[in-house]
Write an enzyme that holds these catalytic residues in place. Structure first.
Site, PDB file in Angstrom:
ATOM      1  N   ASP A  82      -3.518   7.988  -1.521  1.00 44.59           N
ATOM      2  CA  ASP A  82      -4.921   8.407  -1.507  1.00 44.59           C
ATOM      3  C   ASP A  82      -5.283   8.835  -0.096  1.00 44.59           C
ATOM      4  O   ASP A  82      -4.568   8.529   0.851  1.00 44.59           O
ATOM      5  CB  ASP A  82      -5.838   7.267  -1.966  1.00 44.59           C
ATOM      6  CG  ASP A  82      -5.833   6.102  -0.980  1.00 44.59           C
ATOM      7  OD1 ASP A  82      -4.768   5.823  -0.389  1.00 44.59           O
ATOM      8  OD2 ASP A  82      -6.878   5.459  -0.784  1.00 44.59           O
ATOM      9  N   CYS A 114      -6.193 -28.112   7.159  1.00 43.93           N
ATOM     10  CA  CYS A 114      -4.961 -27.382   7.493  1.00 43.93           C
ATOM     11  C   CYS A 114      -4.172 -28.169   8.538  1.00 43.93           C
ATOM     12  O   CYS A 114      -4.698 -29.063   9.198  1.00 43.93           O
ATOM     13  CB  CYS A 114      -5.266 -25.962   7.985  1.00 43.93           C
ATOM     14  SG  CYS A 114      -5.778 -25.828   9.705  1.00 43.93           S
ATOM     15  N   CYS A 125     -11.773 -29.273   7.952  1.00 41.76           N
ATOM     16  CA  CYS A 125     -10.632 -28.482   7.463  1.00 41.76           C
ATOM     17  C   CYS A 125      -9.393 -29.366   7.367  1.00 41.76           C
ATOM     18  O   CYS A 125      -9.135 -30.190   8.239  1.00 41.76           O
ATOM     19  CB  CYS A 125     -10.382 -27.321   8.420  1.00 41.76           C
ATOM     20  SG  CYS A 125      -8.974 -26.282   7.961  1.00 41.76           S
ATOM     21  N   ASP A 160      -7.368  -8.135   0.810  1.00 40.46           N
ATOM     22  CA  ASP A 160      -6.350  -8.280   1.844  1.00 40.46           C
ATOM     23  C   ASP A 160      -6.985  -7.908   3.170  1.00 40.46           C
ATOM     24  O   ASP A 160      -7.934  -7.115   3.214  1.00 40.46           O
ATOM     25  CB  ASP A 160      -5.160  -7.337   1.621  1.00 40.46           C
ATOM     26  CG  ASP A 160      -5.458  -5.938   2.133  1.00 40.46           C
ATOM     27  OD1 ASP A 160      -6.213  -5.195   1.456  1.00 40.46           O
ATOM     28  OD2 ASP A 160      -4.995  -5.597   3.241  1.00 40.46           O
ATOM     29  N   GLY A 164       0.871   3.713   2.177  1.00 40.78           N
ATOM     30  CA  GLY A 164       1.100   4.296   3.492  1.00 40.78           C
ATOM     31  C   GLY A 164       0.060   5.339   3.857  1.00 40.78           C
ATOM     32  O   GLY A 164      -0.038   5.748   5.016  1.00 40.78           O
ATOM     33  N   ASP A 197       0.858  -1.184   0.000  1.00 37.83           N
ATOM     34  CA  ASP A 197       0.000   0.000   0.000  1.00 37.83           C
ATOM     35  C   ASP A 197       0.894   1.235   0.000  1.00 37.83           C
ATOM     36  O   ASP A 197       2.120   1.139   0.076  1.00 37.83           O
ATOM     37  CB  ASP A 197      -0.965  -0.025   1.189  1.00 37.83           C
ATOM     38  CG  ASP A 197      -0.239  -0.016   2.517  1.00 37.83           C
ATOM     39  OD1 ASP A 197       0.991   0.155   2.538  1.00 37.83           O
ATOM     40  OD2 ASP A 197      -0.903  -0.190   3.547  1.00 37.83           O
ATOM     41  N   CYS A 231      -5.797 -28.182  12.080  1.00 35.52           N
ATOM     42  CA  CYS A 231      -6.984 -29.035  12.254  1.00 35.52           C
ATOM     43  C   CYS A 231      -6.651 -30.517  12.116  1.00 35.52           C
ATOM     44  O   CYS A 231      -7.351 -31.360  12.666  1.00 35.52           O
ATOM     45  CB  CYS A 231      -8.075 -28.610  11.276  1.00 35.52           C
ATOM     46  SG  CYS A 231      -8.814 -27.018  11.755  1.00 35.52           S
ATOM     47  N   HIS A 285      -4.609 -21.583  10.713  1.00 38.55           N
ATOM     48  CA  HIS A 285      -5.949 -22.024  10.316  1.00 38.55           C
ATOM     49  C   HIS A 285      -6.733 -20.883   9.678  1.00 38.55           C
ATOM     50  O   HIS A 285      -7.379 -21.067   8.647  1.00 38.55           O
ATOM     51  CB  HIS A 285      -6.726 -22.575  11.517  1.00 38.55           C
ATOM     52  CG  HIS A 285      -8.187 -22.729  11.226  1.00 38.55           C
ATOM     53  ND1 HIS A 285      -8.707 -23.824  10.565  1.00 38.55           N
ATOM     54  CD2 HIS A 285      -9.227 -21.887  11.455  1.00 38.55           C
ATOM     55  CE1 HIS A 285     -10.007 -23.661  10.416  1.00 38.55           C
ATOM     56  NE2 HIS A 285     -10.352 -22.500  10.941  1.00 38.55           N
TER      57      HIS A 285
END
Lengths: 376, 376
Positions: A147, A305, A303, A265, A95, A93, A308, A334
């Site tokens: 921005d 992962c 799940c 994000d 900043g 980004d 899990c 997770h």
């Protein structure tokens, strides 16, 4: 260097799309969720963890890296990819969001913003040209225009801020040097359809290789967010990726993909993870809760992962209550997987032309925004 | 169930040995360094990290697990191996060391010790039988007798404490039930050769499947530690493993293996890691130091751990200064690897009959204890 966006499929029942955004550090299949590595690290996860989870894009924050360790140091260490040992695509980004969040510690004028460091109080100044140099030093694949992100309901302020944001977008574009970095414009305008429309029109006139939608998920309602997406996304070129900044709640991802967003994000999965909260379909588990004290089942039995597959809620609760680093790690792992996998599932269903039922089914587990109860 | 100790090789020039201690959760090749997982987690490292590093034995603390989450909860979750998802060998201490470290919060008598929890101040009591039940609930492969670990130079107190430690060893042995757990006796006696000799004699008379040496690395000098090892180790049976409790400095490991020790544990590598200090041959790097601000080289260019293969000192310094969890993780990972790999190198050189030159060469990088400058 070209940043081609390959549009692979459009959902016949919504504005959802699946594609590939090509970058110098590899392809980003979209829709995609990018975890946030504020200080050149996704908190509590290593680059090999991220690769294992299927992460295809990382976000990092120019404001934080500019202050510590310094963008020039990162450049001298070979750039952000090498510094943090992440060889995949990175987005930084500008900043601006962090600076404008500093409140009384910053002053904005037509040319930029002056602010005090949250670390040591030292005085700094960001201008459009300055944030371009910082982002060049960091060396991300995707970089952002400076921005201003105002409170979304303040009409008068949004008008002033939007005028500045547009001038800054022009200046960033004029100052953009590295052909291996794609500069995205950022649509602002609060919750005002006419301002959003004007912003989309102005920025597409500058022909950026991608467009971000900023100023959402900053205090407005879900209905307002959806309304702004409905206004803005049809005005953006189909052939360019669209990035909704800072959005990470699972139901928001689905609702935004339905409206044509490609990239997301958010710090949500790692922040929740450090607080002992795990994302599950339809909500969250607060693993500190006494109800899990003796519960041997994983966060989500469906799940796959690492967390899990190996650890029960009783253990994760013990780690969270003991404030053990491994708890932050395992729950963050997770949660990031949950969102990365959601984006992957959405992509697969768009490609299979089954996204509409997927989205309806997925959203059924979440409470509806008040004014959308009838239409869904 | 038998806990066979296979003696594979004896160094011709010292008392160093290489062997295999067989446990229900697999073989422990010795010499071995065991990282410490105080709260059922080695801080900042996951079980898959530990397996990757070549860890063959973990230590966990009965005192801590008894208080939180509770040994009965761990038992009900299937035992410590399953609870923390570590399928390899585990050793638990008796909790005595932590209790006796509580100072004014505990009172010792002939039958055991009464103490207040460091978490909530609640009152608890450990006796030999109680710590055996706790360790049964936890379910480690190797468990320890309750012992008292006094200040090493206080002769009068060491005499009283040693008498208690011996009675407690007998009571632990009598109360030992699970055949899938090996109960080790612990030799105490401070820095007093006659007490150490008496302790070794008494405990070997009870015929334990392994012997620990406690009460060292608790304030005495290196010379005193070496002297006690020189007294005790020849008195212990060759056919049983010897475990030096709480020792983890690299030069101490080499000096102790030279004297016949097989097993080590210490919080050192993970504690240093969280403080930004990395183990290197001959000493430590304080990665917070400004001298590393621009240094792109790894902690140790010769090291093949994940951290050294991917990250530079400048990045690790940035993480340490930012107090990022990934910094704790990456430096702890290197440090644990450093000690696990040192044990592996010692073992290989003992098997190859080249341990004497290996040890001489290794120790040359470290300052010598004052009274050993002439002999080495």
């Amino acid at each position: 260097m070209s940043f081609e966006f390959e549009l692979l499929a459009r959902d016949p029942n919504s504005r959802a799309r699946a594609g590939i955004f090509h970058t110098p550090h590899g392809p980003v299949p979209t829709p995609v969720f990018a975890p946030v590595g504020t200080a050149a690290t996704v908190k509590a996860l290593s680059p090999r963890d991220l690769a294992d989870l299927g992460v295809k894009l990382l976000l990092s924050n120019s404001y934080h890296l500019y202050l510590r360790p310094g963008d020039e140091l990162v450049r001298d260490q070979g750039g952000l990819h090498r510094f943090m040992a992440w060889d995949g695509p990175i987005l930084t980004d500008s900043g601006g969001f962090q600076v404008f969040s500093l409140g009384e510690s910053r002053q904005v004028d037509a040319d930029g913003a002056t602010f005090r460091s949250h670390i040591d109080g030292s005085l700094h100044r960001f201008t459009p040209e300055r944030v371009m140099r910082i982002q060049e030093n960091l060396g991300a694949d995707i970089v952002m225009c400076l921005d201003e992100c105002p409170e979304p309901h303040d009409r008068a302020y949004n008008e002033v801020a939007l005028a500045r944001t547009h001038v800054w977008a022009e200046r960033c574009r004029a100052s953009h040097l590295r052909p291996d970095q794609a500069l995205f414009g950022i649509v602002q305008g609060g919750i005002f359809p006419d301002l959003r429309t004007a912003s989309a029109g102005f920025l597409t006139g500058l022909d950026f290789p991608g467009y971000a939608i900023g100023g959402l998920s900053v205090g407005e309602s879900k209905e307002e967010m959806h309304a702004m997406l409905d206004v803005v996304l049809p005005l953006l070129p189909e052939t360019k990726p669209r990035y909704l900044m800072g959005v990470g709640a699972p139901e928001d991802l689905v609702n935004a993909v339905l409206r044509g967003v490609d990239i997301f994000d958010c710090v949500l999965p790692t922040r929740l993870g450090r607080n002992g909260a795990a994302l599950v379909r339809g909500g969250r588990l607060n693993l500190r809760n006494a109800r899990y004290a003796q519960d041997p089942s994983p966060i989500d039995p469906q799940c796959d992962c690492y967390t899990c597959r190996h650890f029960g809620r009783a253990y994760l609760r013990h780690l969270a209550l003991s404030n053990e680093i491994l708890g932050h790690h395992l729950i963050s792992l997770h949660n990031v997987y949950f969102l990365v996998d959601l984006a992957r599932q959405m992509r697969a269903s768009i490609l299979a032309r089954t996204f509409a039922p997927f989205a309806t089914d997925y959203l059924a587990a979440y409470p509806l925004p008040a004014n959308e109860r009838d239409v869904a």
